[in-house]
Design a protein around this motif. Sequence first.
Motif, PDB file in Angstrom:
ATOM      1  N   LYS A 250      -7.085  -8.479  12.494  1.00  0.00           N
ATOM      2  CA  LYS A 250      -7.216  -9.857  12.985  1.00  0.00           C
ATOM      3  C   LYS A 250      -6.200 -10.832  12.407  1.00  0.00           C
ATOM      4  O   LYS A 250      -5.913 -11.867  13.001  1.00  0.00           O
ATOM      5  N   ILE A 251      -5.702 -10.557  11.196  1.00  0.00           N
ATOM      6  CA  ILE A 251      -4.863 -11.585  10.562  1.00  0.00           C
ATOM      7  C   ILE A 251      -3.522 -11.058  10.074  1.00  0.00           C
ATOM      8  O   ILE A 251      -2.744 -11.812   9.506  1.00  0.00           O
ATOM      9  N   SER A 252      -3.247  -9.770  10.251  1.00  0.00           N
ATOM     10  CA  SER A 252      -2.079  -9.220   9.556  1.00  0.00           C
ATOM     11  C   SER A 252      -1.218  -8.331  10.447  1.00  0.00           C
ATOM     12  O   SER A 252      -1.598  -8.012  11.567  1.00  0.00           O
TER      13      SER A 252
ATOM     14  N   ARG B 168      -4.512 -12.552   2.628  1.00  0.00           N
ATOM     15  CA  ARG B 168      -5.702 -11.701   2.686  1.00  0.00           C
ATOM     16  C   ARG B 168      -6.848 -12.240   1.832  1.00  0.00           C
ATOM     17  O   ARG B 168      -7.979 -11.823   1.985  1.00  0.00           O
TER      18      ARG B 168
ATOM     19  N   ARG C  70     -10.595 -16.090   8.785  1.00  0.00           N
ATOM     20  CA  ARG C  70     -10.010 -14.980   9.560  1.00  0.00           C
ATOM     21  C   ARG C  70     -10.149 -15.266  11.049  1.00  0.00           C
ATOM     22  O   ARG C  70      -9.205 -15.109  11.824  1.00  0.00           O
TER      23      ARG C  70
ATOM     24  N   ARG D 159       0.872  -1.185   0.000  1.00  0.00           N
ATOM     25  CA  ARG D 159       0.000   0.000   0.000  1.00  0.00           C
ATOM     26  C   ARG D 159       0.904   1.229   0.000  1.00  0.00           C
ATOM     27  O   ARG D 159       2.090   1.111   0.313  1.00  0.00           O
TER      28      ARG D 159
HETATM   29  O1  M1P Z   1      -5.984  -1.390  10.729  1.00  0.00           O
HETATM   30  C1  M1P Z   1      -5.121  -2.468  10.666  1.00  0.00           C
HETATM   31  C2  M1P Z   1      -5.552  -3.533   9.712  1.00  0.00           C
HETATM   32  O2  M1P Z   1      -6.897  -3.872   9.951  1.00  0.00           O
HETATM   33  C3  M1P Z   1      -7.349  -4.938   9.183  1.00  0.00           C
HETATM   34  O3  M1P Z   1      -6.483  -5.994   9.416  1.00  0.00           O
HETATM   35  P1  M1P Z   1      -6.836  -7.544   9.214  1.00  0.00           P
HETATM   36  O4  M1P Z   1      -7.131  -7.735   7.786  1.00  0.00           O
HETATM   37  O5  M1P Z   1      -5.616  -8.204   9.717  1.00  0.00           O
HETATM   38  O6  M1P Z   1      -8.050  -7.828  10.077  1.00  0.00           O
HETATM   39  C4  M1P Z   1      -7.313  -4.593   7.727  1.00  0.00           C
HETATM   40  O7  M1P Z   1      -8.216  -3.575   7.455  1.00  0.00           O
HETATM   41  C5  M1P Z   1      -5.930  -4.191   7.362  1.00  0.00           C
HETATM   42  O8  M1P Z   1      -5.977  -3.769   6.034  1.00  0.00           O
HETATM   43  C6  M1P Z   1      -5.421  -3.105   8.267  1.00  0.00           C
HETATM   44  O9  M1P Z   1      -4.095  -2.831   7.979  1.00  0.00           O
END
Ligand code: M1P
Length: 236
Positions: A165-167, A124, A131, A113
């Motif tokens: 949650k996942i990243s 993703r 998730r 990004r």
């Molecule tokens: O704001 C932090 C992250 O929130 C979400 O994360 P995840 O996909 O891990 O649940 C997403 O919106 C991610 O893009 C963002 O960086």
Amino acid sequence: MNIYIFDMDGTLTPARQPMDPDFARRFVIWAKSHMAYLAAGSNFEKVTEQLPSDILDSFSGIYSSMGNVFHQKSKEIYRNEIKLKKELLQTLEHYRKNTSYKGKLYGNYLELRPGMLNFSVLGRNCPFAERSRYNEWDNIHHERAQIAEELNQKFPEYDTSVGGKISIDIVSKGCGKEQIAAKIRAVHPKDKIIFIGDRTQKGGNDYTLAEALRAMDNTEVVAVKSPEDVLNYLKI
Ligand code: M1P
């Protein structure tokens, strides 16, 4: 006057989900008489997917991609870029290949990004149910927190933090959400700035902004765990 800054995922909405309609109805009324900015880790496209247009219009400015993109009235005002070292990408590939998570892995595990990289061992492109499955496993095994800690030691030129949650989110040092503090203070030198986020603790992707604000006068950091906590704090 108070100036409010809101994180998005986990604060105004559940992670990667649209804003709850009842939350939106209440928040838009509140926003008519208050000044607020958004400080999302997500990119602008995801922000516009998750927030209704009247909520987007109610913000005085929208920071996305960890403060590396700024929009006002749907117009992009600036964006930053990031240089990614080959060694960093190799290390992320290593984490993906050697995870002890036993579930299926999916594509789009490195999402570039503006000014940041979002990395998810799970990927993703996973179905929504996966998730929660990964997040429950991660809450026990702390894979993301461990990866973030190791990356911060090995690559001090980057800042790595856990969000959603996942990243995990990776920015060049000093180019995370903390950059938002000075920008908003410059526009509002005398007002109290209140930041509301779900990841304000060390290791979380709201932490650097929380710390930058704590170092300034006339600020408050509010730690929440959900959109419901936000409604309770705002008393709406
Ligand atoms: O704001 C932090 C992250 O929130 C979400 O994360 P995840 O996909 O891990 O649940 C997403 O919106 C991610 O893009 C963002 O960086």
